[in-house]
Design an enzyme around this catalytic site. Structure first.
Site, short mmCIF file in Angstrom:
data_model
loop_
_atom_site.label_atom_id
_atom_site.label_comp_id
_atom_site.label_asym_id
_atom_site.label_seq_id
_atom_site.Cartn_x
_atom_site.Cartn_y
_atom_site.Cartn_z
N CYS A 2 -11.44 -11.24 -3.67
CA CYS A 2 -11.77 -11.77 -2.43
C CYS A 2 -13.09 -11.06 -1.82
O CYS A 2 -13.72 -10.05 -2.67
CB CYS A 2 -10.95 -11.54 -1.29
SG CYS A 2 -9.29 -12.00 -1.82
N LYS A 587 -16.62 -17.17 -8.29
CA LYS A 587 -17.64 -16.85 -9.31
C LYS A 587 -17.43 -15.29 -9.95
O LYS A 587 -17.51 -15.22 -11.16
CB LYS A 587 -18.97 -16.84 -8.71
CG LYS A 587 -20.06 -16.58 -9.77
CD LYS A 587 -21.29 -17.38 -9.38
CE LYS A 587 -22.39 -17.50 -10.32
NZ LYS A 587 -22.06 -17.92 -11.51
C1 G6P Z 1 -15.23 -16.67 -13.40
C2 G6P Z 1 -16.10 -17.85 -13.18
C3 G6P Z 1 -16.79 -18.35 -14.52
C4 G6P Z 1 -17.20 -17.07 -15.51
C5 G6P Z 1 -16.03 -15.94 -15.59
C6 G6P Z 1 -16.70 -14.67 -16.10
O1 G6P Z 1 -14.07 -17.23 -13.98
O2 G6P Z 1 -15.68 -18.93 -12.54
O3 G6P Z 1 -17.85 -19.04 -14.42
O4 G6P Z 1 -17.54 -17.54 -16.62
O5 G6P Z 1 -15.59 -15.65 -14.21
O6 G6P Z 1 -17.31 -14.21 -15.16
P1 G6P Z 1 -18.66 -13.03 -15.48
O7 G6P Z 1 -19.39 -12.75 -14.31
O8 G6P Z 1 -17.94 -11.70 -16.40
O9 G6P Z 1 -19.62 -13.69 -16.64
#
Ligand code: G6P
Length: 592
Positions: A2, A587
């Site tokens: 969050c 994200k």
């Molecule tokens: C979340 C997002 C993905 C991302 C993943 C890893 O699940 O929705 O789009 O690839 O996290 O995030 P990071 O910031 O570690 O690349």
């Protein structure tokens, strides 16, 4: 997981300053939001379902004390009752929280036994009530909060506010929390850009630390260690905010803007990082075992490292999904380097895996876009991706930049950095040409033909299998079409049973040593009624639709990923889904 944005000030601040800060944290979750404030001596609690983006308070509302939160639901459905802030039974303690309290159920049971009533299904509500309970035996809010932290387990951060005394406390124990300062106004947030419109003077709270603010005593922010409550000194840092101001420009969505920025981000990633890449390559060469780790899109970049280092440097590297890293920890020792891949640098599964690696004596490194992140600070070596802030939830430009850094690292491992660099610059030029308006128009036409399908497949071979995995993820997360990726040769061993008349299958078929195998699989699928969308340098007779991609050799990893980003973006548009904020996602995932 969050976003938290709070302030405590000795002068009244417009409440929308708080709301605007919270809006910058929506990438951390957008199921619901809420705020607590005191206006004209009256407490005011707001809770709403959905995104905070379009919300504002009437302009005249001001407050000295503000706590707000944007939620990604973990415990309890997406309802107003489960939205933060959460109040203690006597309404004196207000909590906003990020993370998970693992032992909340047993703590809740003991509070219920004592007569406490719970309004939500969240783990958070135990914190406010535990602090209330502590305050029945002592008057000290700081000590009471510290005592509660000894009882709760898990990774979390929270901000607690005492309505009677007006004290505010921020606790970090596994999830990020940053303090911003402007005069006697103190801001506490999950991420620094939330207060960049106000200040760039920040102090990072580290795990196991508390920030304490008591405006009544005219105190600035005081920092303590959790448990011992020993006062600690925290450095104030001035963060660079120039390039943090983000606009959509003329694009309809951030995602499309970020896709198009790949016309130059690959070059930036390698140009600014030559020395850091040499350092990483030297470390890789020194170690017996090399592990890449990551989650989501970053995981697929990690998976591609196996092929990149094999093809370019004849080096064996391993990959593990961060959340599964614990299960292979016995292989990790001082002869190992573990390299975390991440856009945000805050993904808790990757942070935990890096911590395990450290505890086993391994060297840790990371390739991360957010340079102010936890990963950047905890790793022995950190390489900035330099893609610029990514707003759209689905990762695009930081993905291809990470790929470019890996390709250059592999070249550097065999002392051929210059050759790799020139090759990548050539790739950048080809990708720049590819990303012309006609290219997007062509993909839009194909997306229009297929957006109504319920199932799709993507096939690739060798490093292009990881392109297929990433493409399938993009289609799933943006357009909610059930899409699966297969190694081209593997589909026939069972899953080809799912192919029926009209099933769309995307074939990743660059002109490389695997092309014939991919085209053979495409023929087998077509014979069973499948419709082939071919991505290649040259049109093949087996393709029903054709997307021309330039030959970037090892850089095909990037070149073939981009059309799939565009395709999934437009599938989402035709399905009338918001590509910037897909449902159920966030994200930055700071919970397990
Ligand atoms: C979340 C997002 C993905 C991302 C993943 C890893 O699940 O929705 O789009 O690839 O996290 O995030 P990071 O910031 O570690 O690349």
């Amino acid at each position: 997981m969050c976003g938290i944005f709070c302030f405590s000030s000795n002068e009244e601040i417009n409440s929308n300053t708080g709301v605007n800060g919270l809006k910058k944290l929506e990438y951390r979750g957008y199921d619901s939001f809420g705020a607590f404030q005191i206006n004209n001596n009256k407490e005011n609690l707001t809770k709403e379902i959905g995104e905070v983006e379009k919300f504002s308070f009437p302009e005249e509302i001001k407050t000295k004390y503000f706590l707000s939160h944007t939620r990604w639901a973990t415990h309890g459905k997406v309802t107003k009752e489960n939205s933060h802030p959460h109040l203690s039974n006597d309404s004196n303690i207000i909590i906003v929280h990020n993370g998970i309290i693992e032992n909340f159920q047993e703590l809740k049971d003991s509070l219920v036994y004592k007569g406490y009533k719970f309004k939500s299904q969240t783990d958070t509500e135990v914190i406010s009530n535990l602090i209330q309970e502590e305050l029945t035996t002592q008057n000290n809010f700081l000590q009471a909060t510290n005592k509660v932290c000894k009882k709760i387990t898990g990774r979390y951060s929270f901000v607690a506010f005492n309505v009677k005394t007006k004290e505010m406390i921020g606790v970090r124990n596994g999830s990020p929390l940053i303090v911003g300062k402007k005069g006697n106004s103190i801001f506490i947030s999950s991420d620094a850009p939330a207060f960049f419109d106000i200040t760039n003077t920040v102090s990072y709270i580290d795990d196991g630390q508390i920030a304490y603010i008591n405006q009544k005593l005219n105190q600035n922010c005081i920092f303590y260690k959790l448990n011992s409550l020993e006062e600690i000194y925290k450095k104030e840092i001035k963060l660079e905010i120039e390039n943090q101001k983000i606009h959509k420009k003329n694009f309809k969505h951030y995602m499309l803007k970020e896709i198009m920025e790949q016309k130059h981000t690959i070059k930036r990633a390698i140009e600014t990082n030559k020395e850091a890449i040499t350092k990483l390559a030297n470390l890789i060469n020194k170690k017996k075992k090399v592990y890449f780790i990551g989650c989501g899109t970053s995981a697929f970049v990690g998976q591609s490292s196996k092929y990149i280092f094999h093809d370019i440097a004849n080096l064996k590297t391993d990959f593990e999904i961060s959340s599964e890293f614990k299960s292979i920890q016995n292989f990790i020792d001082k002869d190992t380097i573990v390299i975390g891949l991440s856009q945000s640098g805050e993904t808790i599964d990757t942070i935990e895996a890096l911590e395990i690696a450290k505890s086993k004596g391994a060297t840790t490194a990371c390739i991360v876009n957010n340079e102010n992140s936890t990963m950047f600070r905890i790793c022995d070596t950190a390489i900035p991706v330099k893609a610029g802030t990514e707003i759209a939830v689905a990762s695009t430009k930081s993905t291809t930049s990470k790929m470019a850094i890996l390709i250059l690292t592999a070249y550097s491992c065999i002392n051929k950095q210059k050759i790799g660099f020139n090759e990548l610059i050539r790739n950048q030029a080809l990708i720049n040409d590819m990303l012309n308006p006609g290219f997007e128009e062509h993909i839009i036409k194909i997306a229009k033909k297929f957006f109504h399908h319920k199932h799709m497949f993507v096939i690739g071979k060798g490093y292009n299998f990881t392109v297929a995995l990433e493409g399938a993820l993009k289609i799933k997360e943006l357009s909610y079409i059930n899409t699966q990726a297969f190694q081209a040769g593997e589909l026939k061993h069972g899953s080809i049973a799912l192919i029926e008349k009209g099933t769309p299958v995307i074939a990743i078929a660059p002109n490389d040593c695997n092309q014939n195998d991919v085209l053979t699989s495409a023929h087998e699928i077509k014979s069973r009624g499948g419709v082939i969308i071919g991505l290649s340098e040259n049109k093949s007779e087996v393709f029903d639709e054709f997307i021309k991609v330039p030959n970037c050799k090892e850089g095909n990893l990037m070149a073939y990923t981009i059309p799939l980003q565009i395709f999934s973006y437009h599938l989402a548009n035709f399905n009338k889904f918001n590509p910037d904020k897909p449902r159920n996602l966030a994200k930055s995932v700071t919970v397990k």
